[in-house]
Design a protein around this motif. Structure first.
Motif, short mmCIF file in Angstrom:
data_model
loop_
_atom_site.label_atom_id
_atom_site.label_comp_id
_atom_site.label_asym_id
_atom_site.label_seq_id
_atom_site.Cartn_x
_atom_site.Cartn_y
_atom_site.Cartn_z
N ASN A 105 11.81 62.17 8.19
CA ASN A 105 12.75 62.80 9.10
C ASN A 105 13.77 63.57 8.29
O ASN A 105 14.73 63.03 7.79
CB ASN A 105 13.45 61.72 9.95
CG ASN A 105 14.38 62.32 10.98
OD1 ASN A 105 14.20 63.49 11.36
ND2 ASN A 105 15.34 61.58 11.44
N SER A 107 16.77 66.00 7.07
CA SER A 107 18.12 66.24 7.57
C SER A 107 18.83 67.18 6.63
O SER A 107 18.55 67.21 5.45
CB SER A 107 18.90 64.92 7.67
OG SER A 107 19.02 64.33 6.40
N THR A 119 20.61 63.97 13.11
CA THR A 119 19.51 63.25 12.48
C THR A 119 19.14 62.08 13.35
O THR A 119 19.82 61.06 13.37
CB THR A 119 19.92 62.77 11.08
OG1 THR A 119 20.31 63.89 10.30
CG2 THR A 119 18.76 62.08 10.39
N GLU A 120 18.08 62.22 14.12
CA GLU A 120 17.60 61.15 14.97
C GLU A 120 16.36 60.55 14.32
O GLU A 120 15.46 61.29 13.90
CB GLU A 120 17.24 61.67 16.35
CG GLU A 120 18.39 62.32 17.10
CD GLU A 120 17.94 62.86 18.44
OE1 GLU A 120 17.65 62.04 19.34
OE2 GLU A 120 17.86 64.07 18.59
N TYR A 123 12.68 62.15 14.44
CA TYR A 123 12.73 63.50 14.98
C TYR A 123 13.24 64.49 13.94
O TYR A 123 14.01 64.14 13.04
CB TYR A 123 13.63 63.58 16.21
CG TYR A 123 13.06 62.92 17.44
CD1 TYR A 123 12.31 63.66 18.36
CD2 TYR A 123 13.24 61.56 17.67
CE1 TYR A 123 11.77 63.05 19.48
CE2 TYR A 123 12.70 60.95 18.79
CZ TYR A 123 11.96 61.70 19.70
OH TYR A 123 11.42 61.10 20.81
N THR A 125 15.32 68.07 14.05
CA THR A 125 16.14 68.77 15.03
C THR A 125 16.38 70.23 14.68
O THR A 125 16.69 70.57 13.54
CB THR A 125 17.50 68.06 15.18
OG1 THR A 125 17.28 66.76 15.71
CG2 THR A 125 18.42 68.82 16.13
N ASP A 126 16.20 71.10 15.66
CA ASP A 126 16.52 72.53 15.57
C ASP A 126 17.83 72.71 16.32
O ASP A 126 17.86 72.76 17.54
CB ASP A 126 15.37 73.31 16.22
CG ASP A 126 15.62 74.82 16.26
OD1 ASP A 126 16.75 75.26 15.99
OD2 ASP A 126 14.66 75.55 16.58
N SER A 132 14.68 68.67 19.64
CA SER A 132 14.21 67.81 18.56
C SER A 132 12.71 67.64 18.69
O SER A 132 12.20 67.42 19.79
CB SER A 132 14.89 66.44 18.63
OG SER A 132 16.26 66.53 18.27
N SER A 143 14.90 68.99 9.57
CA SER A 143 15.86 69.50 10.55
C SER A 143 16.58 70.71 9.98
O SER A 143 16.65 70.88 8.76
CB SER A 143 16.89 68.41 10.89
OG SER A 143 16.28 67.30 11.51
N ALA A 148 13.33 74.03 12.96
CA ALA A 148 12.92 72.71 12.50
C ALA A 148 11.43 72.78 12.23
O ALA A 148 10.73 73.66 12.77
CB ALA A 148 13.23 71.64 13.56
N ALA A 287 18.01 68.04 22.04
CA ALA A 287 18.65 67.46 20.86
C ALA A 287 19.89 66.68 21.26
O ALA A 287 20.59 67.04 22.20
CB ALA A 287 19.03 68.55 19.87
#
Length: 297
Positions: A105, A107, A119-120, A123, A125-126, A132, A143, A148, A287
């Motif tokens: 993931n 970030s 930051t999930e 996922y 993220t864009d 996400s 991300s 993304a 997101a």
């Protein structure tokens, strides 16, 4: 100590166009961009990939990573892997060279206006698009403030062994960042698919596309929005054939902003199954924290 802002990337190898990296006042972050002045001077071309904070980016299936520039009119076709953050000692608290990928993931660090791509866990993220992307097991997610990306299965490109391709790649960006002149999801997806196919499997990477077959073209619901997807199977001159898909839909954070998700999967026993692409599409969500500004700089 230098104030926060864009500065020449201390990790630039001298190969390819010079870029700028965001300094947050204490350390170098993962945010990279092509200097705006350079973009105004020359046409942009895309190599494969998505990098945090890129001013304009395109996602090329089969593996795209970093917006680059060229003086000619040809679209970029070299499938270069993402360059990691500087691994030397460019400045205090510099990144450790892992390119921002952590546990599948990716970030980014703090960028302009103090924005940090959410930051999930699980996922990528864009931030600009307000979405996400779910990171499948074994894939790498990244991300970004603009765009993304998800990739898996890196290998030497068949048309140029000095470059890196991937067995599967899924990348997002606001339609405006891809210079798509379209006002509906259907129009955006239909306009983008040919560009996606050429940049994913054309020219030097796979020797060009000999033919293509349209597998589907129709509406699809993404992140609660009414979107449209077009999927082709392309036959290449060199190496594996591929599946490419261009998916477009309104941002869940702003209906006036169209988002495009480009995908490319090799037709190969070691490549992800198309069902993985369908699962990724189903898993795209709004997101955390919204965003969806569509800004490309």
């Amino acid at each position: 100590m230098s104030p926060p802002g864009w500065h020449p990337d201390p990790g630039h190898s001298g190969i390819g166009p010079a870029q700028e990296r965001w300094w947050d006042g204490t350390r170098w972050t993962e945010h990279l961009r092509v200097p705006p002045a350079a973009i105004r001077r020359r046409r942009t071309r895309v190599a494969v990939g998505v990098t945090v904070g890129v001013v304009v980016l395109a996602a090329i299936g089969g593996g795209v990573f970093l917006l680059q520039e060229d003086g000619d009119d040809r679209p970029g076709t070299a499938a270069t892997a993402p360059r990691p953050a500087p691994s030397g000692s460019p400045g205090p608290g510099a990144p450790d060279g892992n390119g921002g990928d952590s546990g599948g993931n990716g970030s980014g660090g703090q960028g302009p206006d103090g924005q940090i791509p959410p930051t999930e866990k699980g996922y990528a993220t864009d931030l600009a698009s307000g979405i996400s992307l779910p990171v499948p097991k074994g894939w790498t997610g990244r991300s970004g403030t603009v765009g993304a990306g998800l990739t898996t299965g890196e290998y030497a490109c068949p048309g140029n062994s000095g470059e890196k391709c991937v067995r599967g790649g899924v990348f997002s960006a606001p339609a405006v960042a891809l210079k798509l002149d379209a006002t509906t999801a259907e129009a955006a997806a239909k306009k983008d698919i040919a560009v996606n196919a050429e940049e994913s499997y054309g020219e030097k990477i796979y020797g060009g596309i000999a033919s293509h077959e349209q597998l589907k073209s129709g509406p699809v619901t993404v992140a609660g929005q009414k979107g449209y997807a077009v999927r082709w199977k392309v036959v290449t001159e060199k190496g594996d054939d591929g599946y490419v898909e261009s998916l477009a839909f309104p941002s869940p954070a702003s209906e006036d902003l169209l988002v495009v998700v480009r995908s490319g999967f090799d037709v190969n026993a070691g490549a992800p199954k198309l069902s993985v692409l369908d699962d990724i599409t189903k898993g795209i969500k709004a997101a955390a924290g919204g965003a969806g500004t569509g800004r490309t700089a």
